[in-house]
Design a protein around this motif. Sequence first.
Motif, PDB file in Angstrom:
ATOM      1  N   THR A  40       0.829  -1.200   0.000  1.00  0.00           N
ATOM      2  CA  THR A  40       0.000   0.000   0.000  1.00  0.00           C
ATOM      3  C   THR A  40       0.866   1.253   0.000  1.00  0.00           C
ATOM      4  N   ILE A  41       1.898   1.246   0.837  1.00  0.00           N
ATOM      5  CA  ILE A  41       2.798   2.395   0.915  1.00  0.00           C
ATOM      6  C   ILE A  41       3.492   2.627  -0.423  1.00  0.00           C
ATOM      7  N   ASN A  42       3.881   1.536  -1.106  1.00  0.00           N
ATOM      8  CA  ASN A  42       4.644   1.633  -2.351  1.00  0.00           C
ATOM      9  C   ASN A  42       3.766   1.594  -3.599  1.00  0.00           C
ATOM     10  N   ASN A  43       2.442   1.720  -3.412  1.00  0.00           N
ATOM     11  CA  ASN A  43       1.500   1.694  -4.533  1.00  0.00           C
ATOM     12  C   ASN A  43       1.660   0.424  -5.371  1.00  0.00           C
ATOM     13  N   LYS A  44       1.791  -0.716  -4.684  1.00  0.00           N
ATOM     14  CA  LYS A  44       1.956  -2.006  -5.345  1.00  0.00           C
ATOM     15  C   LYS A  44       0.876  -2.998  -4.887  1.00  0.00           C
ATOM     16  N   VAL A  45      -0.312  -2.488  -4.583  1.00  0.00           N
ATOM     17  CA  VAL A  45      -1.363  -3.345  -4.043  1.00  0.00           C
ATOM     18  C   VAL A  45      -1.777  -4.416  -5.039  1.00  0.00           C
ATOM     19  N   GLU A  47      -0.054  -5.862  -7.467  1.00  0.00           N
ATOM     20  CA  GLU A  47       0.942  -6.918  -7.543  1.00  0.00           C
ATOM     21  C   GLU A  47       0.889  -7.821  -6.313  1.00  0.00           C
ATOM     22  N   GLU A  48       0.661  -7.225  -5.132  1.00  0.00           N
ATOM     23  CA  GLU A  48       0.597  -8.011  -3.909  1.00  0.00           C
ATOM     24  C   GLU A  48      -0.633  -8.913  -3.886  1.00  0.00           C
ATOM     25  N   LEU A  49      -1.768  -8.389  -4.325  1.00  0.00           N
ATOM     26  CA  LEU A  49      -2.981  -9.209  -4.362  1.00  0.00           C
ATOM     27  C   LEU A  49      -2.817 -10.388  -5.309  1.00  0.00           C
ATOM     28  N   VAL A  50      -2.199 -10.155  -6.452  1.00  0.00           N
ATOM     29  CA  VAL A  50      -1.966 -11.236  -7.412  1.00  0.00           C
ATOM     30  C   VAL A  50      -1.010 -12.268  -6.821  1.00  0.00           C
ATOM     31  N   ALA A  51       0.036 -11.803  -6.117  1.00  0.00           N
ATOM     32  CA  ALA A  51       0.977 -12.725  -5.485  1.00  0.00           C
ATOM     33  C   ALA A  51       0.284 -13.558  -4.401  1.00  0.00           C
ATOM     34  N   LEU A  52      -0.597 -12.922  -3.616  1.00  0.00           N
ATOM     35  CA  LEU A  52      -1.329 -13.648  -2.572  1.00  0.00           C
ATOM     36  C   LEU A  52      -2.266 -14.680  -3.182  1.00  0.00           C
ATOM     37  N   ARG A  53      -2.875 -14.327  -4.299  1.00  0.00           N
ATOM     38  CA  ARG A  53      -3.770 -15.274  -4.967  1.00  0.00           C
ATOM     39  C   ARG A  53      -2.971 -16.489  -5.457  1.00  0.00           C
ATOM     40  N   ILE A 337     -14.545  -7.698   5.553  1.00  0.00           N
ATOM     41  CA  ILE A 337     -14.929  -7.007   4.326  1.00  0.00           C
ATOM     42  C   ILE A 337     -14.559  -7.896   3.142  1.00  0.00           C
ATOM     43  N   ALA A 338     -15.540  -8.217   2.307  1.00  0.00           N
ATOM     44  CA  ALA A 338     -15.346  -9.168   1.211  1.00  0.00           C
ATOM     45  C   ALA A 338     -15.216  -8.452  -0.127  1.00  0.00           C
ATOM     46  N   PHE A 339     -14.235  -8.887  -0.915  1.00  0.00           N
ATOM     47  CA  PHE A 339     -13.984  -8.344  -2.240  1.00  0.00           C
ATOM     48  C   PHE A 339     -13.915  -9.482  -3.252  1.00  0.00           C
ATOM     49  N   SER A 340     -14.270  -9.176  -4.485  1.00  0.00           N
ATOM     50  CA  SER A 340     -14.074 -10.114  -5.580  1.00  0.00           C
ATOM     51  C   SER A 340     -12.965  -9.572  -6.477  1.00  0.00           C
ATOM     52  N   LEU A 341     -11.858 -10.305  -6.578  1.00  0.00           N
ATOM     53  CA  LEU A 341     -10.719  -9.866  -7.385  1.00  0.00           C
ATOM     54  C   LEU A 341     -11.108  -9.812  -8.854  1.00  0.00           C
ATOM     55  N   HIS A 342     -10.742  -8.724  -9.518  1.00  0.00           N
ATOM     56  CA  HIS A 342     -11.103  -8.577 -10.926  1.00  0.00           C
ATOM     57  C   HIS A 342     -10.442  -9.668 -11.760  1.00  0.00           C
ATOM     58  N   PRO A 343     -11.202 -10.349 -12.623  1.00  0.00           N
ATOM     59  CA  PRO A 343     -10.640 -11.462 -13.410  1.00  0.00           C
ATOM     60  C   PRO A 343      -9.522 -11.028 -14.345  1.00  0.00           C
ATOM     61  N   GLY A 344      -9.483  -9.742 -14.712  1.00  0.00           N
ATOM     62  CA  GLY A 344      -8.410  -9.272 -15.576  1.00  0.00           C
ATOM     63  C   GLY A 344      -7.053  -9.272 -14.906  1.00  0.00           C
ATOM     64  N   LEU A 345      -7.022  -9.503 -13.588  1.00  0.00           N
ATOM     65  CA  LEU A 345      -5.759  -9.486 -12.853  1.00  0.00           C
ATOM     66  C   LEU A 345      -5.209 -10.879 -12.603  1.00  0.00           C
ATOM     67  N   ARG A 346      -5.925 -11.902 -13.040  1.00  0.00           N
ATOM     68  CA  ARG A 346      -5.529 -13.271 -12.663  1.00  0.00           C
ATOM     69  C   ARG A 346      -4.152 -13.648 -13.180  1.00  0.00           C
ATOM     70  N   ALA A 347      -3.804 -13.157 -14.370  1.00  0.00           N
ATOM     71  CA  ALA A 347      -2.495 -13.495 -14.938  1.00  0.00           C
ATOM     72  C   ALA A 347      -1.503 -12.367 -14.754  1.00  0.00           C
ATOM     73  N   ALA A 348      -1.816 -11.449 -13.846  1.00  0.00           N
ATOM     74  CA  ALA A 348      -0.997 -10.251 -13.717  1.00  0.00           C
ATOM     75  C   ALA A 348       0.385 -10.577 -13.174  1.00  0.00           C
ATOM     76  N   GLY A 349       1.307  -9.718 -13.516  1.00  0.00           N
ATOM     77  CA  GLY A 349       2.662  -9.885 -13.017  1.00  0.00           C
ATOM     78  C   GLY A 349       3.502  -8.694 -13.419  1.00  0.00           C
ATOM     79  N   GLY A 350       4.358  -8.262 -12.530  1.00  0.00           N
ATOM     80  CA  GLY A 350       5.260  -7.182 -12.873  1.00  0.00           C
ATOM     81  C   GLY A 350       4.578  -5.867 -13.161  1.00  0.00           C
ATOM     82  N   GLY A 351       3.377  -5.664 -12.641  1.00  0.00           N
ATOM     83  CA  GLY A 351       2.685  -4.396 -12.834  1.00  0.00           C
ATOM     84  C   GLY A 351       1.842  -4.340 -14.085  1.00  0.00           C
ATOM     85  N   ALA A 352       1.887  -5.366 -14.936  1.00  0.00           N
ATOM     86  CA  ALA A 352       1.086  -5.369 -16.157  1.00  0.00           C
ATOM     87  C   ALA A 352       0.068  -6.499 -16.071  1.00  0.00           C
ATOM     88  N   PRO A 353      -1.218  -6.194 -16.095  1.00  0.00           N
ATOM     89  CA  PRO A 353      -2.214  -7.242 -15.921  1.00  0.00           C
ATOM     90  C   PRO A 353      -2.344  -8.171 -17.116  1.00  0.00           C
TER      91      PRO A 353
END
Length: 443
Positions: A40-45, A47-53, A337-353
């Motif tokens: 969050t501090i580094n504006n990389k949320v 990338e982090e969400l994709v890594a956690l997934r 608090i429940a969220f649904s991750l956007h499907p366009g991010l499933r293959a994301a990596g390196g800042g490019a979805p």
Amino acid sequence: MRVLKLLLAFSLSISAFNPPPPPGPASLPLIGSTSLIAATINNKVVEELVALRREHGPIFLAKTGPVTQVWVDDAEIANDLFSMESAAGRSQLKKPVFGGDFLFLVRDVERAKKIRSNQKALLGERSSSTSVLAAVDSSNISDIISEQLDRSSSEEGAVLWPSKRIASASFNALVSLYVGCQPLTPDEVDRLLRAVSGYRRRGTPNFFEVITRTLGFSKKLSFTDEINGLLSEVVSRADASPDLLPLLVSATVGGAEIFPLLLQWSVLRLSVDKATQKRLYEELIANSDKITTVPPMFVQVAAACARDCPVSAATGPPRKITSPTLINGYEIPAETIAFSLHPGLRAAGGGAPWEVGLNGESWPLEMEGAFSWGMFGGGPRACPASEQSLNFLASSIATLVRDFEWEPGEGDGRERMFEIEGDGSLLVPKFDTLLKFRRRSKR
């Protein structure tokens, strides 16, 4: 040995009645998941969400301070979860905003149902596919592109997407859809869009803003009064029913920024799929070059673009879990608090979805299963205007396809056109990309 077996059997029986919470990163008391805080501090949320997934699977828990979040990245699980009554809660500010009838901040489920039902009825009266098409046509977005082309010094007719002008035109079209005219001056549109942006940014502060507000070093700004006041004037000036105000507020806060951004991403997405552009144009002019109805194919393409193009990390507004909820073998704690991750991010990596490696090649749009869950959420808290919003996007695409064909311009930006960066809760293009628009000959 027998005692150990009995203890093991008892332990297993207890665990069967006490399902575990979803997996997730380790967290510290009061601080939360350190990796997510750092992101969050580094504006990389993103990338982090994709890594956690990738690490924890399609459903995982994470904490930010005292708040527990659950993220779902599976259409079936998301549909099951958000259809449950226990997942129909919403966080509500201590002080009611927008007169207290802003649907997505109403905590009481039964009251929210009544508001939603009323808004659906009002929408049915004003937003048929024909009405949506007429409103979009009045926005003159094709004229804005033509003016950009006329002013362009590029020999190939390459221009930057006119984000601000398209946003203003789209917002006026949105207002005309609800109140039957276009009563906003350019100054009013600008003030409303700035107020909506300010309200959204206050809802998604960065880590340092959270600290300064908590300590009282940052003045608390409110944009809700300005939004409500300006839209009240619009409704009054148009001699429309006051019952339209809560609906217009919801449409403004929920769509004034997201819709033009989604259109921009859709135009970029279609720029690398000329075959789909050609099919759309052929479908459009099959009977007439004057758009009277938008063919179903355009709605499918709009849904596919919405699937591929994440305008935010989550689809639809978040929900509050009101009681312990069982899903997919896990128990989600109350107050999560429940969220649904956007499907366009499933293959994301390196800042490019989208890891598609364009390099000048086409990227065909997959039409099957265009967006099975929906870009505005599902269940009892789904956006009541989701169908109209999709028609709005489809109509805008139809207007552009009728008048132009387009592709990425030459230059370094072509290969990085789908990289994103966070702008509060929104995901916007990281780089400006030149687009080559060619006017179609009149039939």
